[in-house]
Design a protein around this motif. Structure first.
Motif, PDB file in Angstrom:
ATOM      1  N   UNK B 223     -24.710  10.599  28.422  1.00  0.00           N
ATOM      2  CA  UNK B 223     -24.272   9.249  28.103  1.00  0.00           C
ATOM      3  C   UNK B 223     -23.641   9.161  26.720  1.00  0.00           C
ATOM      4  N   UNK B 224     -24.220   9.907  25.756  1.00  0.00           N
ATOM      5  CA  UNK B 224     -23.698   9.762  24.400  1.00  0.00           C
ATOM      6  C   UNK B 224     -22.296  10.322  24.269  1.00  0.00           C
ATOM      7  N   UNK B 226     -20.049   9.982  26.742  1.00  0.00           N
ATOM      8  CA  UNK B 226     -19.250   8.878  27.274  1.00  0.00           C
ATOM      9  C   UNK B 226     -19.078   7.791  26.210  1.00  0.00           C
ATOM     10  N   UNK B 227     -20.166   7.525  25.473  1.00  0.00           N
ATOM     11  CA  UNK B 227     -20.088   6.506  24.417  1.00  0.00           C
ATOM     12  C   UNK B 227     -19.038   6.892  23.369  1.00  0.00           C
ATOM     13  N   UNK B 228     -19.065   8.154  22.927  1.00  0.00           N
ATOM     14  CA  UNK B 228     -18.133   8.593  21.887  1.00  0.00           C
ATOM     15  C   UNK B 228     -16.696   8.576  22.419  1.00  0.00           C
ATOM     16  N   UNK B 229     -16.542   9.072  23.653  1.00  0.00           N
ATOM     17  CA  UNK B 229     -15.195   9.131  24.218  1.00  0.00           C
ATOM     18  C   UNK B 229     -14.662   7.718  24.451  1.00  0.00           C
ATOM     19  N   UNK B 230     -15.496   6.889  25.053  1.00  0.00           N
ATOM     20  CA  UNK B 230     -15.070   5.528  25.378  1.00  0.00           C
ATOM     21  C   UNK B 230     -14.798   4.686  24.151  1.00  0.00           C
ATOM     22  N   UNK B 231     -15.370   5.082  23.006  1.00  0.00           N
ATOM     23  CA  UNK B 231     -15.148   4.283  21.815  1.00  0.00           C
ATOM     24  C   UNK B 231     -14.178   4.933  20.845  1.00  0.00           C
ATOM     25  N   UNK B 232     -13.459   5.951  21.336  1.00  0.00           N
ATOM     26  CA  UNK B 232     -12.299   6.397  20.598  1.00  0.00           C
ATOM     27  C   UNK B 232     -12.440   7.639  19.746  1.00  0.00           C
ATOM     28  N   UNK B 233     -13.507   8.426  19.905  1.00  0.00           N
ATOM     29  CA  UNK B 233     -13.568   9.657  19.116  1.00  0.00           C
ATOM     30  C   UNK B 233     -12.633  10.690  19.742  1.00  0.00           C
ATOM     31  N   UNK B 234     -12.050  11.553  18.890  1.00  0.00           N
ATOM     32  CA  UNK B 234     -11.086  12.515  19.417  1.00  0.00           C
ATOM     33  C   UNK B 234     -11.805  13.595  20.217  1.00  0.00           C
ATOM     34  N   UNK B 242     -20.197  17.559  19.049  1.00  0.00           N
ATOM     35  CA  UNK B 242     -21.252  16.960  19.854  1.00  0.00           C
ATOM     36  C   UNK B 242     -21.636  17.775  21.082  1.00  0.00           C
TER      37      UNK B 242
END
Lengths: 655, 326, 335
Positions: B223-224, B226-234, B242
């Motif tokens: 999940x984490x 998805x959180x990073x990807x969905x909120x714009x981390x490269x 990560x």
């Protein structure tokens, strides 16, 4: 020889996490029904029989020399050729196999006799017994096994039996720990508690309920151990530490072949191949059972390796709907290869305006989460958009590849996931996690990013942001973690925040706090919000408009006030009256039957089989989502008739 | 539970781990040597004579008897040996009469070179293969399947023999056997070790590749992420900071297992390549029934295992914030 | 209604934590369940509501206090008290047919006197009565949905004709429409079998609907107890007020009122201090005073039919109820 292991064994938990999963099907059936498993099993049975019947299958013994036919290649007389003394290689392999297979059996016997009882007792009884057994196993696992084996062989005059039993005894430590984990996992299952409450005796619980849960991991461990034991047995005989020549052994045959390598390189092949095949067969058996356990554990969307493709003839759904910040038009998502595609959502159309809060409501199986993942471009592997489009500020995202999404993530669209405790990377402090995200979005300096992170934590109303920033995710509560997750979603100042069941894992009081926070943030920043929930009440707390989903379809979209006042779709109405909160006495209204799974969706209205108002028109052909009033849409041919009728009988649904 | 005062001392966790491993090393060493003594006491008749066999000279028998106290009660003999070890005497070889300590110290660098190089190769090649197949799937995945299958299936002694045949005999680019110390000639050292390391690390590469692929795939599903990807981390940052970071724990676990397995594997591989290390000495001593030497090698191996476990524990501590605070 | 069916007196449960620490999961909890009555236990996670259930059936260690069964239940306690668990996916052994699982209590308690034939007949009859076809007895749990499994678990609990059935969050894993089916089943079985329920839930609306009495727990202590209707319609304890106000409301007027109450009760989150001899809710309570710090409030009668453990409930009531009445009409949903 991977028998010794470090103290913390993560995999062990994995190995045991999914107790029992193969059970109903039976382990033997699991093996036989898979192609790999069946071939491995057939091979092992054949090699076992061939070795046992070596005397019948071959003429002469393993040590019959024929000096006229030394170092020959394969021929009709010697199917696998001969060695430097003209002995038939096939005969020697079959006779030599006996000692290998017997060695494996001895090691396995010792292993299982020790590890099953110890593991089950340690895992089930727990407490001091468990600590003693586990510590002992840890100690034994650190013993350099090979040295003990060599000592045994040195002391007992190259007795392979003693060595293999010793190998089994030493190997049992690792397996004991795995069995223990399986028993421990079984112990925490509710059905064990249930058995205790019923009054089942302790021994019966162990034999009838705990042990069957461990069967899978025991078989896996036994198969892998057999492969390792064969490696060790052949290795020791290769070093001529086993039975004295001329007794045939597989390892000894490799050693013989090495000495003849320059003359007859072929001789390395038969013994090498038979060892490799047997090791592989054991390994495959273990893998098949383990995969079966893992599969049934994560039995969600099994897309696997098939690539789901967008339909070539699918309409690209024209242009972006006007005035919408984000819109999905005719969006379908499927799993599986072209031939066996199953739709998870079908032709979903919805939109959210600037600054608007849209709620998506549905039970499990409604497809609401898949819809959100499709919109955010976060579908799991093997699941893909097959038709339709997602528009964000006029740009189509689904056909633009990864780049299209990358450009809108964070700044345009951001997300909050369901389980706050899993939403934060456990390896980083909360502040660092946020600062990294800020830097990735802004390209600012470290110091600026840190400051920005603290400010974000303050914005989600965390009392002492400096302190929380220093903590690891496991050091904060679920409610706090969800606030941090929301802070992450705010980092790019998004125009749309998608929150997928953000409060389902939280207590009611914390849920209220998070909903209050989301509402306030939305009002302060003017960002739009999509809130996914199974709970009509949660959605009504925040949302301006509500979209109700059932079995992969949108069944109703309406202004929140009107939806709750005067639902148009029979499903929405049934859902509302099944809510205990709206109970007025007497029997609670229910919906008969259950949500159909995607492969069982009917042709017509998906809700028709459970609907008290269904007519022939409902089941003949797919029903479309249509405009019923100026603002509201419903996927029901009888919407107008029913709303008029239903408004007279507000709490009953005809059965 | 957070918050013991001692936990806030920087590096306290490190001291705790080192202390724990140091303490467990003592019972472990006692256990390993005691098992060997206990086995000896099970031999009927005159143990020394029986163990050494018919070809032994009376001097050999006497030497074995004297050193291990085989004609005395088990615990007395064990204590005598232990007393010697505590004073730095590992005894002498029954066959050659050489001091076991000197014998082993001369051979230790060979085995250590082999193990360290093999573990490094397993870690780098294995993780790279695992990463490639997790990211790409397809043919890389199938290649990995083949590599891991052969790595797991073919015994190292067989692979070693084939390597000698191809690279030392047919193509003649590497020496078939022998060893040169790093101090004498670094190139000689590496050239002599390439084939043995290849044979020895195949299993390790296969295990690490399999484990790292699984670990990376499961980290990717978290999940984490998805959180990073969905909120714009490269994607780059997600992968390296990560995904790999969280996949590292299971990889380190399997590396520890691989390192210990590799240590055991030296017994076979050193014999194939005629390397003068502890493994080949162990084989020879088994043939000779030279128990004092085997006991000494057992001691050395146990200490190496303890060190490997310690390194794994320290890496855990560095990777996992929980290991430090709990 | 002379003797209670279940009487819990001064129950204390301590859990052993690693390194020899203790965690008090339940602290001096007392309540009764009368024959035919349904009592609800409400509270957030960690409030100790499940621990009560586990202590009653012997799954949790009792440090102090007593659990007494009466009214005919005392003779065969193992048979008289049965339990339905939260997770329908893990409460049935996946390696056993559902026929085996449902029949297991019968075999344990009456295996000797009943023949295999009779056991099978009763099992099938029981399955039918919870709405599962008798022919399904030879299937495995994996072949059923969550709702069906919960029906099977209920059948297993009822097959030995218990006096008391403990439902530990038995509805919370189910979807709304399935949950409604199970609620109706529980109500119907209560009427036909005359059983009592101890109903554990975090969902106040379900408790209000199903229960006669309710016990509200906070951090292992009773905060408030009384008739279910009275507690949820007129909560007196600040925690119960917060809990009631936290329930999402579809009705706009009720929603505005709840929001106003939440606003008034809102206090920055502080870490929970040790329990000791003080009010367990003081760190979250906007009304807390010195007194709440220094002495533990006893359960006492309120102006209504409920008991509440709060030093200041009269002042709290005056403060909240008066303000609420004067302000709600002026509230707008946006505030």
């Amino acid at each position: 020889m991977s028998v010794a292991t470090p103290a913390v064994l993560e995999n062990e938990a994995d190995a045991a996490a999914s107790v029992s999963a193969v059970a109903p099907k039976g382990i033997l059936r699991t093996i036989v029904t898979s192609k790999r498993g069946a071939s491995a099993l057939v091979y092992l049975v054949l090699i076992f029989l061939a070795c046992e019947l070596a005397g019948v299958l071959t003429s002469g013994g393993p040590n019959v020399q024929n000096l006229l036919a030394v170092n020959q290649g394969p021929s009709i007389h010697h199917l696998l050729g001969t060695d430097e003394l003209g002995r038939d290689l096939l005969t020697r392999i079959l006779y030599g196999g006996r000692s290998s297979l017997v060695g494996i059996a001895e090691a396995l016997g010792a292993l299982l006799i020790i590890s099953i009882p110890l593991g089950v007792i340690a895992g089930y009884v727990g407490g001091l017994t468990d600590r003693i057994i586990t510590r002992g196993a840890d100690l034994v696992m650190s013993i350099p096994v090979i040295i003990i084996l060599l000592a045994v062989l040195a002391i007992f005059g190259h007795s392979m039996t003693t060595a293999m039993i010793a190998f089994g005894v030493l190997g049992s430590a690792g397996v004991t720990r795995v069995v223990r984990s399986a028993a421990l996992a079984a112990r925490s299952e509710a059905f064990i508690d249930a058995a205790k409450v019923i009054g089942v005796r302790r021994t019966d619980i162990i034999f009838r309920h705990v042990l069957p849960q461990c069967r899978g991991v025991i078989v896996v461990q036994a198969a892998l151990f057999a492969a390792i034991a064969l490696g060790v047995q052949t290795g020791l005989t290769f070093l001529s530490l086993g039975p004295a020549p001329p007794a045939p052994t597989w390892g000894g045959m490799v050693a013989d072949a090495v000495s003849q390598f320059y003359v007859a390189p072929w001789q390395l092949v038969p013994s090498g191949v038979v060892i490799a095949l047997t090791v592989i067969a054991f390994g495959v058996l273990g893998d098949v059972v383990r995969d079966a356990i893992a599969d049934s554990h994560s039995a969600g969307v099994a897309g696997g390796r098939h690539r789901v493709r967008r339909r070539p003839d699918s309409p690209r759904a024209g242009a972006a709907p006007e005035g919408a910040l984000l819109a999905a038009t005719g969006l379908s998502v499927a799993v599986g290869a072209d031939s066996a595609q199953t739709f998870l959502i079908k032709e979903v159309s919805l939109h959210v305006g600037f600054g608007e809060a849209l709620g998506i409501v549905g039970e499990s199986g409604s497809g609401k989460s898949i819809t959100m993942k499709a919109i955010a471009g976060l579908l799991p592997a093997g699941v893909a958009v097959t038709e339709g489009a997602v528009w964000f500020e006029g740009t189509e995202l689904t056909t633009g590849g990864a780049d299209a999404y990358r450009s809108v993530r964070g700044r345009g669209v951001s997300i909050v996931t369901q389980e706050p405790m899993r939403a934060l990377d456990p390896s980083y402090r909360v502040g660092r996690l946020l600062a990294d995200l800020v830097r990735s979005l802004d390209g600012c300096t470290r110091a600026q990013a840190r400051e920005c992170a603290i400010e974000l934590l303050g914005r989600v109303q965390i009392l002492d942001p400096e302190d929380v920033a220093q903590r690891y995710p496991h050091e904060i509560s679920g409610g706090m973690a969800q606030r941090v997750a929301i802070a992450m979603a705010l980092a790019g100042k998004p125009r749309l925040l998608i929150a997928d069941e953000p409060t389902t894992a939280l207590d009611v009081t914390v849920q209220a706090e998070i909903l209050d926070l989301l509402r306030r943030l939305q009002q302060d920043t003017g960002m739009a919000l999509i809130l996914v929930s199974h709970d009509l009440g949660v959605v009504s707390e925040i949302c301006d408009r509500v979209c109700v989903m059932y079995a992969g379809e949108v069944v109703e979209v309406a202004q929140a006030s009107e939806l709750f006042d005067q639902p148009m779709h029979p499903y929405t109405r049934a859902l509302m009256s099944a809510n205990p909160g709206s109970w007025q006495g007497g029997q609670l209204s229910t919906i008969p039957g259950m949500v159909p799974s995607p492969q069982d969706w009917p042709v017509g209205c998906h809700f028709a089989p459970r609907c008290g108002y269904a007519t022939d028109a409902c089941v003949r052909e797919p029903i479309i989502l249509r405009q019923v009033t100026a603002t509201d849409q419903a996927r029901c041919v009888r919407a107008e008739v029913l709303s008029a009728e239903l408004s007279r009988t507000p709490t009953e649904v005809r059965q | 539970m957070r918050g013991g005062r001692r936990d806030r001392v920087p590096g306290f966790w490190l001291m705790r781990i080192v202390g724990f491993r140091a303490i467990t090393a003592i019972p472990l060493i006692l256990l390993v040597s005691f098992i060997i003594f206990a086995l000896e006491s099970l031999v009927p008749g005159n143990p020394a004579e029986t163990i050494l066999g018919q070809n032994a000279t009376p001097q050999n028998v006497a030497a074995l008897d004297r050193q291990l106290g085989l004609n005395k009660p088990l615990l007395v003999g064990f204590w005598n040996w232990l007393d010697g070890v505590l004073h730095g005497h590992l005894g002498t070889s029954v066959i050659s009469g050489e001091s076991v300590g000197t014998l082993l110290s001369a051979r230790l660098p060979v085995t250590l070179s082999l193990v360290v190089l093999s573990v490094i190769v397993s870690a780098i090649v294995g993780t790279a293969l695992g990463l490639a197949s997790a990211r790409r799937g397809g043919w890389v995945g199938r290649l990995l399947d083949v590599v891991s299958l052969t790595g797991l299936a073919l015994p190292s002694f067989w692979v070693g023999t084939m390597l000698v045949a191809v690279f030392a005999v047919k193509i003649r680019i590497f020496p078939a056997t022998g060893y040169e110390a790093f101090g004498q000639s670094p190139t000689g050292w590496i050239v002599h070790l390439i084939l043995p390391v290849a044979a020895l690390s195949l299993l390790g590469v296969a295990s690490v590749a399999k484990q790292s692929r699984d670990a990376i795939l499961s980290a990717l599903e978290a999940d984490y992420i998805a959180m990073l990807r969905g909120n714009g981390m490269s994607e780059r940052e997600i992968m390296f900071k990560h995904v790999l970071r969280n996949a590292a724990m299971p990889i380190v676990t399997v590396l520890g297992v691989v390192a210990i397995g590799t240590l055991g594997g030296t017994v076979f591989v050193e014999s194939v390549f005629v390397l003068p290390g502890l493994g080949s000495l162990a084989t020879q001593s088994t043939v000779d029934h030279d128990l004092p030497v085997i006991l000494g090698i057992g001691l050395y191996f146990t200490i190496i295992v303890v060190v490997i476990n310690l390194l794994v524990d320290i890496t855990y501590g560095l990777l996992n914030p929980r290991a430090k605070t709990t | 209604m002379s003797e209670p069916l279940l009487s819990v007196e001064g129950l204390v449960v301590d859990y052993q934590l690693p390194r020899g620490q203790l965690r008090r999961a339940l602290d001096d909890v007392s309540f009764n369940v009368l024959a035919g009555q349904t009592v609800g236990l409400v509270g957030e996670s960690g409030s100790g509501k499940s621990t009560i259930a586990r202590a009653i059936v012997g799954l949790a260690p009792i440090t102090a206090g007593t659990v007494t069964l009466g009214g005919g239940a005392a003779a065969a306690p193992r048979q008289s008290v049965q339990m339905v668990f939260q997770d329908p996916y893990s409460s049935l052994d996946p390696t056993k047919t559902i026929g085996y699982s449902v029949a297991e209590p019968l075999r344990v308690h009456h295996g000797r006197e009943l023949g295999a034939q009779e056991v099978r007949a009763r099992t099938e009859q029981m399955l039918e009565s919870v709405g599962i076809q008798a022919s399904a007895a030879k299937l495995y749990p994996a072949q059923f949905s969550g709702g069906q499994r919960q029906r099977i678990a209920i059948a297993r609990a009822l097959i030995v004709k218990p006096k008391l059935v403990i439902c530990d969050e038995a509805l919370s894993a189910l979807d709304l429409s399935v949950q409604a089916q199970i609620i109706n089943l529980l109500v119907q079985l209560r009427e036909t079998h005359g059983i009592s329920y101890l109903f554990i839930s975090h969902d106040l609306s379900v408790v209000e609907m199903l229960c006669d009495e309710v016990v509200v727990l906070y951090r292992g202590r009773i905060a408030e107890t009384g008739p279910a209707r009275a507690v949820s319609n007129r909560p007196r304890h600040p925690y119960t007020r917060g809990l009631v106000a936290a329930v999402p409301e579809i009705d706009p007027v009720a929603r505005a009122a709840s929001r106003a109450t939440r606003e008034r009760l809102r206090k920055p989150v502080a870490p929970a201090p040790p329990l000791e001899d003080s009010c367990q809710y003081r760190h979250r309570c906007v009304f807390a005073t010195e007194q709440c710090e220094q002495s533990r409030p006893a359960l006492r009668l309120t102006d209504g039919p409920t008991l509440v453990a709060c030093h200041r409930y009269e002042e709290v009531a005056r403060d909240l109820d008066e303000k609420a009445e004067s302000e709600i009409p002026a509230m707008t949903p946006q505030s």
